[in-house]
Design an enzyme around this catalytic site. Structure first.
Site, PDB file in Angstrom:
ATOM      1  N   GLY A 148       0.813  -1.211   0.000  1.00  0.00           N
ATOM      2  CA  GLY A 148       0.000   0.000   0.000  1.00  0.00           C
ATOM      3  C   GLY A 148       0.841   1.253   0.000  1.00  0.00           C
ATOM      4  N   ASP A 149       2.162   1.091  -0.083  1.00  0.00           N
ATOM      5  CA  ASP A 149       3.023   2.273  -0.033  1.00  0.00           C
ATOM      6  C   ASP A 149       4.137   2.120  -1.078  1.00  0.00           C
ATOM      7  OD1 ASP A 149       4.507   4.550   0.807  1.00  0.00           O
ATOM      8  OD2 ASP A 149       3.744   4.366   2.828  1.00  0.00           O
ATOM      9  N   ASP A 150       5.382   2.471  -0.737  1.00  0.00           N
ATOM     10  CA  ASP A 150       6.439   2.431  -1.749  1.00  0.00           C
ATOM     11  C   ASP A 150       6.856   0.995  -2.057  1.00  0.00           C
ATOM     12  OD1 ASP A 150       6.446   5.203  -1.805  1.00  0.00           O
ATOM     13  OD2 ASP A 150       7.895   5.333  -0.161  1.00  0.00           O
TER      14      ASP A 150
END
Ligand SMILES: *[C@@H]1O[C@H](CO)[C@@H](O)[C@H](O)[C@H]1NC(C)=O
Ligand SMILES: *[C@@H]1O[C@H](CO)[C@@H](O)[C@H](O)[C@H]1NC(C)=O
Ligand SMILES: *[C@@H]1O[C@H](CO)[C@@H](O)[C@H](O)[C@H]1NC(C)=O
Ligand SMILES: *[C@@H]1O[C@H](CO)[C@@H](O)[C@H](O)[C@H]1NC(C)=O
Ligand SMILES: *[C@@H]1O[C@H](CO)[C@@H](O)[C@H](O)[C@H]1NC(C)=O
Ligand SMILES: *[C@@H]1O[C@H](CO)[C@@H](O)[C@H](O)[C@H]1NC(C)=O
Ligand SMILES: *[C@@H]1O[C@H](CO)[C@@H](O)[C@H](O)[C@H]1NC(C)=O
Ligand SMILES: *[C@@H]1O[C@H](CO)[C@@H](O)[C@H](O)[C@H]1NC(C)=O
Ligand SMILES: *[C@@H]1O[C@H](CO)[C@@H](O)[C@H](O)[C@H]1NC(C)=O
Ligand SMILES: *[C@@H]1O[C@H](CO)[C@@H](O)[C@H](O)[C@H]1NC(C)=O
Ligand SMILES: *[C@@H]1O[C@H](CO)[C@@H](O)[C@H](O)[C@H]1NC(C)=O
Length: 430
Positions: free
Chosen positions: A235-237
Site C-alpha cells: 500500500g506504499d512504496d
C-alpha cells in the site's frame, strides 16, 4: 633454481593446507531444523543453529512454521542458509512496540527491526517456499483505529544491516505489518527473487488502503545493492531509495498497487545531506489492483524531498536536509492507470511559506515508457526554485491519458529537458 623450487613446493604445500582447512570448515558445520509444532517456541533452536553453523557452515530449515517470539540477529560469515519454512511472528502488538523488544539499527526515522541479518559472504535461499510470515492483518486492523507515526516501533520484517557480500534468494514475506525489507549500512548485497504480499482482507476496511507503510524495501546508507525479480503487493512504496543509497540496480520488478518506486523521502535530517547516485531501474511493471482491495496506484517512479524549513524533528517530521540525486535511468517501464505516472516534488509535509529545498536532481533518463495515467497529468516535475533540475531526458516515452484527454506535462524549474513530443511547462496546459 634449486632454492626457488624448494620455496615453490613449500608454497604449494601451504596452499594445499589452506585449501584442505577451508574445505573442512565448509563441510564441518551442518545444522538441520524442524519446526517444534503448535504452541511451541522455536526461537531458541533457531538461535542455537545459527550460533553453531552461521560461520563457515550450512543451516537448513525444513518446511513449516517456526514460532519466533523475540528479536533475533543472525551474524553470518561464509555461510549458507536454506530456509524452506517461515519465521512466523506472533502479532503481539504491545510487546513488539516496546522499544526494548526490537532492534533499532536502521538509523533513519529510528525504525524498529524484528530480524536482522549481518556479517559477510552469506547466502540465504528460501527457495520460494519460505521466508517470513508477519501476521500483518492483526496489526493493520488495529492501526486503522490507532495513531501511527514513523519510529513508533512497528517492526521491519527483514533487515540487512552492516553486511557485506550477501545474497538473499527467492524469499517470501507474507503479511508484513510495516516495511517488508530494509538494507542499511551495507554493501554488495543482492536480492534475487523477493515476493511480498501486504493485502488487507478485513471487510471493515474494503475500499481503503489499510496496509500503511508496507514498503517492499527501503535502502539507506548502502552501496551496490541489486534487486532482481521482485513481486510486491503493498500500500506504499514498492521500492524506496533513501539517503546515501548508491550504485543501485532494480531489474524485473512488479509493483501491485501502492505508490511505485520512490527516491525518498530525502532531506528529512537538517544536519545531514542525502547523496543518491548511479541508479538503474529496468523492466518495471506496475499493476493497479481492484480498488476494493487496494485503491492506491500513485506512480511508476517518483522523487520526493522535504522543504528547506525544519518542521518538527525526526523520526516523524523534519526537513532542511540538502544533497543531490544524480545519474538515474528508468527504462522499460509500464504504468497501469497511475495517478501521476512520473512525479517529482520537493514539498513533502511542507507548510505554506517554507523555504524551497536545496536538494538537486540531475541527469535523469526515462526510456521506453508505456501504459497509462488515470487522468491527464502524465508528467509532473515540480523542482525546487532553489535548486532546479537539470538534464532530464526522455526517449520513447508513450504513457497515455484516458481516451479523449490530452496529456499534461508539467515542468517547473527544469532546465535541459529533451525528448518529449510536446512542451513541458509550468502549467502543463497543452
Ligand atoms: C509461540 O510461542 C509462544 C510461547 O513463547 C506460545 O505462547 C505461542 O502459542 C506459540 N505460537 C504458536 C503459533 O505456536
Ligand atoms: C518495555 O519492556 C521492558 C522490559 O520488559 C519493561 O521494563 C518496560 O516497562 C516496558 N515498557 C513499556 C512501556 O511497557
Ligand atoms: C560491522 O561488521 C563488521 C564486519 O563484519 C564488524 O567488524 C563490526 O564490528 C560491525 N559493526 C557493528 C557496529 O556491529
Ligand atoms: C496476495 O494476497 C491476497 C490475499 O490473500 C491474494 O488474494 C492475492 O492473490 C495475493 N497476491 C499474489 C500476487 O499472490
Ligand atoms: C543529526 O541529528 C539527529 C537527530 O535528528 C541525530 O540523531 C544525529 O546523530 C545527527 N547526526 C549528525 C551527523 O550530527
Ligand atoms: C551521506 O554521505 C555524505 C558524504 O559522505 C555525508 O556527508 C552525509 O552525512 C551522508 N548522509 C547520511 C544520511 O548518512
Ligand atoms: C551512471 O550510472 C551507471 C550505472 O547505473 C554507470 O554505469 C555510469 O558510469 C554512471 N555515469 C556516470 C557519469 O557516473
Ligand atoms: C487516480 O488514482 C488515484 C489513486 O489510486 C485516485 O485517488 C484518484 O481518484 C484516481 N483519479 C481518477 C480520475 O480516477
Ligand atoms: C548533461 O548531460 C550531458 C550529456 O549526457 C553531459 O555531458 C553533461 O555533463 C550533463 N550536465 C550536467 C550538469 O550534469
Ligand atoms: C520555478 O518555477 C516556478 C513555477 O513555474 C516559477 O514561478 C519560478 O520563477 C521558477 N524559479 C526559478 C528560479 O526559475
Ligand atoms: C505551455 O505550452 C503550451 C503549448 O505550447 C502553451 O499553449 C501554454 O501557453 C504554455 N504555458 C505556459 C505557462 O507557458
Amino acid at each position: 633454481m634449486v632454492i626457488f623450487a624448494k620455496y615453490g613446493s613449500l608454497v604449494s604445500a601451504l596452499i594445499m593446507l589452506i585449501f584442505v582447512a577451508s574445505a573442512e570448515a565448509q563441510r564441518g558445520a551442518r545444522c538441520q531444523l524442524q519446526p517444534l509444532g503448535p504452541g511451541k517456541d522455536d526461537t531458541d533452536q533457531v538461535e542455537a543453529a545459527i550460533a553453531k553453523c552461521g560461520h563457515f557452515g550450512t543451516t537448513s530449515f525444513a518446511s513449516g512454521s517456526y514460532n519466533i517470539t523475540r528479536k533475533m540477529m543472525w551474524n553470518l560469515k561464509s555461510s549458507k542458509v536454506d530456509l524452506r519454512g517461515f519465521l512466523t511472528y506472533p502479532p503481539w502488538i504491545d510487546y513488539w512496540k516496546n522499544a526494548t523488544n526490537t532492534y533499532r539499527v536502521v538509523f533513519i526515522q529510528s525504525q524498529a527491526s524484528w530480524f536482522v541479518v549481518t556479517g559477510t559472504d552469506f547466502e540465504i535461499d528460501a527457495h520460494n517456499v519460505g521466508g517470513i510470515q508477519g501476521n500483518g492483518q492483526t496489526w493493520w486492523s488495529y492501526l486503522m483505529t490507532h495513531t501511527r507515526t514513523d519510529g513508533d516501533g512497528r517492526p521491519i520484517s527483514l533487515t540487512v544491516w552492516n553486511a557485506t557480500r550477501g545474497i538473499i534468494r527467492n524469499f517470501r514475506i507474507e503479511s508484513p505489518p510495516f516495511w517488508s525489507n530494509a538494507v542499511a549500512e551495507s554493501k554488495d548485497i543482492t536480492y534475487d527473487g523477493m515476493f511480498v504480499n501486504a493485502t488487507n482482507t478485513d471487510p471493515l476496511y474494503a475500499g481503503r488502503n489499510a496496509v500503511f507503510n508496507t514498503d517492499g524495501i527501503d535502502t539507506y546508507r548502502s552501496d551496490r545493492i541489486t534487486m532482481l525479480n521482485w513481486d510486491v503487493t503493498c500500500g506504499d512504496d514498492c521500492l524506496a531509495f533513501k539517503g546515501n543509497s548508491t550504485n543501485l540496480v532494480a531489474r524485473n520488478i512488479i509493483c501491485r498497487g501502492g505508490n511505485g518506486i520512490t527516491f525518498g523521502s530525502l532531506g528529512q535530517y537538517a544536519n545531514m545531506s542525502d547523496h543518491v547516485y548511479n541508479v538503474e531501474i529496468e523492466n518495471l511493471r506496475t499493476i493497479r489492483l481492484d480498488p476494493k482491495i487496494q485503491p492506491n496506484m500513485a506512480s511508476g517512479v517518483y522523487f520526493k524531498t522535504w522543504s528547506a524549513t525544519v518542521n518538527g524533528s525526526p523520526p516523524n517530521m523534519g526537513g532542511g536536509g540538502g544533497g543531490f540525486v544524480n545519474n538515474v535511468t528508468a527504462k522499460n517501464v509500464f504504468v497501469d492507470r497511475a495517478a501521476t505516472p512520473l512525479h517529482l516534488f520537493q514539498t513533502n509535509l511542507a507548510q505554506p511559506g517554507d523555504a524551497p529545498s536545496k536538494l538537486k536532481f540531475s541527469n535523469l533518463r526515462f526510456i521506453n515508457w508505456r501504459g497509462s495515467g488515470n487522468n491527464s497529468r502524465i508528467i509532473d516535475l515540480e523542482c525546487s526554485p532553489a535548486a532546479g533540475c537539470t538534464n532530464i531526458s526522455f526517449k520513447n516515452f508513450k504513457v497515455l491519458p484516458p481516451v479523449g484527454q490530452a496529456p499534461r506535462y508539467i515542468c517547473q524549474n527544469v532546465s535541459g529537458i529533451t525528448g518529449l513530443s510536446a512542451p513541458c511547462n509550468a502549467t502543463g496546459e497543452p
